[in-house]
Design an enzyme around this catalytic site. Structure first.
Site, mmCIF file in Angstrom:
data_model
loop_
_atom_site.group_PDB
_atom_site.id
_atom_site.type_symbol
_atom_site.label_atom_id
_atom_site.label_comp_id
_atom_site.label_asym_id
_atom_site.label_seq_id
_atom_site.Cartn_x
_atom_site.Cartn_y
_atom_site.Cartn_z
ATOM 1 N N HIS A 187 0.711 -0.923 -0.113
ATOM 2 C CA HIS A 187 0.241 0.268 0.476
ATOM 3 C C HIS A 187 0.942 1.207 -0.254
ATOM 4 C CE1 HIS A 187 -3.636 -2.650 1.103
ATOM 5 N NE2 HIS A 187 -2.494 -2.738 2.058
ATOM 6 N N SER A 308 17.422 20.977 -16.315
ATOM 7 C CA SER A 308 15.764 21.802 -15.651
ATOM 8 C C SER A 308 15.899 22.892 -16.639
ATOM 9 C CB SER A 308 15.637 21.931 -15.055
ATOM 10 O OG SER A 308 14.547 23.132 -15.542
ATOM 11 N N LYS A 314 18.076 20.877 -10.744
ATOM 12 C CA LYS A 314 17.272 20.099 -11.188
ATOM 13 C C LYS A 314 18.557 18.605 -11.711
ATOM 14 C CE LYS A 314 13.862 19.553 -10.578
ATOM 15 N NZ LYS A 314 11.839 19.853 -11.589
ATOM 16 N N GLU A 321 11.027 8.737 -16.433
ATOM 17 C CA GLU A 321 9.554 9.059 -17.184
ATOM 18 C C GLU A 321 9.562 8.070 -18.488
ATOM 19 O OE1 GLU A 321 9.323 13.124 -14.988
ATOM 20 O OE2 GLU A 321 11.114 12.490 -15.951
#
Ligand code: ARG
Length: 506
Positions: A187, A308, A314, A321
Site C-alpha cells: 500500500h 532543467s 534540477k 519517466e
C-alpha cells in the site's frame, strides 16, 4: 492490351482495369512508405520461393542462379542508400537513420505499391524478364504473412538478447548490494525490511517470465506460410518443405486459409511486449519515486539524467519517466492489433496491412528501451545508509516481534494484538519497539524477556523469513546463484541459436 489502353500496366494486377486509380486513393493505400522495412525478409522469402519453383521445374538451374544473385543485389539496396546518403552528407555511414534510408528508398520508387512490388520492379532491373517468373504459384497474401513472421522472429531474437543484457545488469546490481536492506512496501506504506537484492530479484523473476513468453511465442509462430497461395493453397505441386527449411522454419503451415490471414503471431509478440512494458513501467515508477529527495534511496546516474532549462538545481529522471511512458505505447499497439483482427472474416483482408506499423513500432520501442536499460541499471547507486535507516524506523520489525511471542507459545492472533499494543505505546512515547523498556513490555505480556531485543534486530527481522522465496540472507544468496546459472544456460542456448546475448538491441 497496350500500355496506352491500360494506364495501370505497371501494377501487379493491371489486366482487368481500364481506368486509372484516383491519385489520392492510390497514394493512401500504398504500403511501400512503411513496408520498405521488410526488404530483407521479402528478399529471403523470395529466394526461398525461387528454390521451390526451381525444384518444380519452373526455373532452370542457370535461371535459379541468376535469380538468386539478382535478389541478393536487390537486398543490398538499403546498404547502397545508406552509402549514398553518407557520401552526399559527409556523415558516417552507420549514422544514417532508418528514417533517412526509408525516405530515400521510398522516393526512389514512387511507382512501387508495396515491398512485393518493389522487389519485383528492382529484380526486373537486375535480371530482366526472368524476374516475372518469380511470382509463379505464389500470392502477396502468403508473402506478407511470411515476411511478417520473419520480421517478428528477428524482433523476438533481438528482444531476448536485450532482456538478457538487462537481466545480467540487474543481477550484478543485486550481487553488489550484498546484505544491504531497504523498507519493503505494501500500500506504499513501509511494511517489512527486505534485502535490496531481494527487491531487485523480484524484477528478475518478472523478466524471466517475459523471456519465456517471447521464447514461447517464437516456437508457436515458426511455421512457413509459403505455398498457401492467395487463400486455397498453391496451384502447382510444390515441395513446401524447401522454403520452410531455407527460411529456418520448423515446418510449413497446416491450413492455407489460416496461414494467409492469421496474425496471432503478431498479437503474441505484441502482448508479450506490452506485459514486458508493464514490468519496465513498474521498475521505472519505483526508481522515479526512490530518486525523489523525500525518499532519497537512489542516486540517478548523471549520464542518464537531464537538467532543467529553468531551474538550475534540477536533475530529472527522464529515462525512467520516458520508459514508463513507452509502456503506454506498447499497450496501445497490442490493443490496436487485437481490435484490428477482431471481426475479420476469413481469409486475407486489406485491413491486415494496418498491423505492420504497430509491429514496427513495438520492435523499435523495445529495441530503444533495451538499449538504455542495462547501462542505466549498472550505473545506479543506492544510498544504503538512508535505506537502512528507513528500514529501521516505523515498526517494520513488528511482524518479527509477533513471531517472537508466537514462538514462545502465544497463539499468533494474541501475539499480533500484544505487539499492536506495544506499537501503540511506542507511538505514544515516540520510540521504536527496540527502545521500549522491558518493564513496559512485561505489562503487556509476561512472555517478554531480554532475548526479545536481539530477536527484533534488523538482521534477525530479515533472516526470520528463512523459507524458499523469502528475504533471509541465505535464501537470497541461493536464488542469486540459481538465477545466474539458469541465465548462463539460456545464454549459451541463445548463442547457439545465432542470437548474440550481449547484443542489447537489434
Ligand atoms: N501490402 C499488403 C499487406 O500488407 C500486401 C498483401 C496484398 N494483398 C492483396 N490481396 N492486396 O497486406
Amino acid at each position: 492490351m497496350s500500355q496506352q489502353q491500360n494506364p495501370e500496366a505497371s501494377k501487379m494486377w493491371s489486366g482487368r482495369f481500364r481506368e486509372p486509380l484516383n491519385y489520392d486513393f492510390e497514394q493512401w493505400q500504398r504500403s511501400f512508405p512503411f513496408d520498405w522495412r521488410l526488404l530483407p525478409q521479402e528478399v529471403a522469402a523470395s529466394r526461398a520461393h525461387a528454390r521451390t519453383i526451381a525444384a518444380a521445374g519452373i526455373l532452370t538451374p542457370d535461371e535459379l542462379d541468376k535469380m538468386l544473385r539478382g535478389l541478393e543485389a536487390v537486398g543490398q539496396r538499403t546498404d547502397a542508400w545508406a552509402h549514398r546518403i553518407s557520401a552526399t552528407s559527409g556523415q558516417p555511414e552507420y549514422t544514417s537513420s532508418t528514417q533517412q534510408i526509408g525516405a530515400a528508398i521510398v522516393a526512389s520508387a514512387p511507382q512501387a505499391e508495396d515491398i512485393h512490388h518493389y522487389v519485383e520492379l528492382e529484380l526486373t532491373r537486375e535480371v530482366g524478364g526472368l524476374a516475372l517468373k518469380l511470382h509463379t504459384g505464389r500470392s502477396r497474401n502468403e508473402q506478407i504473412a511470411t515476411d511478417m513472421r520473419l520480421f517478428v522472429r528477428d524482433a523476438i531474437d533481438a528482444t531476448l538478447a536485450g532482456l538478457h543484457a538487462w537481466l545480467n545488469a540487474l543481477i550484478s546490481l543485486a550481487e553488489s548490494a550484498g546484505d544491504a536492506v531497504m523498507p519493503g512496501y505494501t500500500h506504499l506504506q513501509r511494511a517489512e525490511p527486505v534485502l535490496i537484492a531481494h527487491w531487485l530479484l523480484a524484477y528478475v523473476a518478472m523478466l524471466e517470465r517475459d523471456l519465456s513468453r517471447f521464447s514461447d511465442a517464437r516456437i508457436r509462430m515458426n511455421f512457413c506460410p509459403l505455398g498457401s497461395g492467395a487463400i486455397a493453397g498453391a496451384t502447382l505441386g510444390f515441395n513446401r518443405t524447401i522454403a520452410a527449411k531455407a527460411l529456418g522454419f520448423t515446418a510449413p503451415t497446416a491450413n492455407s486459409m489460416d496461414a494467409t490471414s492469421d496474425r496471432d503471431f503478431m498479437l503474441d509478440f505484441a502482448q508479450a511486449a506490452s506485459t514486458l512494458g508493464l514490468h519496465i513501467s513498474r521498475f521505472a515508477e519505483e526508481l522515479t519515486l526512490y530518486a525523489t529527495a523525500e525518499f532519497g534511496f537512489v542516486d540517478l546516474p548523471e549520464a542518464y539524467s537531464t537538467g532543467s532549462s529553468a531551474m538550475p538545481q534540477k536533475k530529472n529522471p527522464d529515462l525512467t519517466e520516458l520508459a514508463r511512458g513507452k509502456s503506454a505505447r506498447l499497450l496501445g499497439a497490442a490493443t490496436a492489433l487485437a481490435t484490428l483482427i477482431k471481426g475479420l472474416p476469413l481469409a486475407y483482408n486489406k485491413d491486415l496491412q494496418e498491423g505492420q506499423e504497430q509491429i514496427f513500432d513495438i520492435a523499435d520501442t523495445l529495441s530503444g528501451l533495451l538499449s538504455v536499460l542495462p547501462g542505466f541499471t549498472r550505473a545506479l547507486t543506492f544510498r544504503t545508509a538512508r535505506m537502512q535507516s528507513a528500514a529501521e524506523t516505523g515498526y517494520l520489525n513488528a511482524m518479527a516481534a509477533a513471531t517472537y511471542l508466537s514462538n514462545k507459545g502465544l497463539p499468533f492472533r494474541k501475539a499480533h494484538e500484544v505487539i499492536g499494543n506495544a506499537v501503540r505505546l511506542g507511538l505514544d512515547k515516540g520510540v521504536e519497539l527496540n527502545d521500549l523498556p522491558l518493564s513496559d513490555l512485561q505489562k503487556l505480556s509476561e512472555l517478554f524477556t531480554e532475548d526479545f531485543y536481539p530477536a527484533i534486530s534488523l538482521a534477525r527481522t530479515v533472516d526470520c523469513h528463512d523459507n524458499p522465496g523469502g528475504t533471509a540472507r541465505d535464501r537470497v544468496e541461493i536464488v542469486l546463484q540459481e538465477t545466474r546459472a539458469r541465465l548462463a544456460t539460456r545464454n549459451s542456448n541463445l548463442a547457439t541459436s545465432g542470437v548474440n546475448p550481449e547484443d542489447a538491441h537489434a
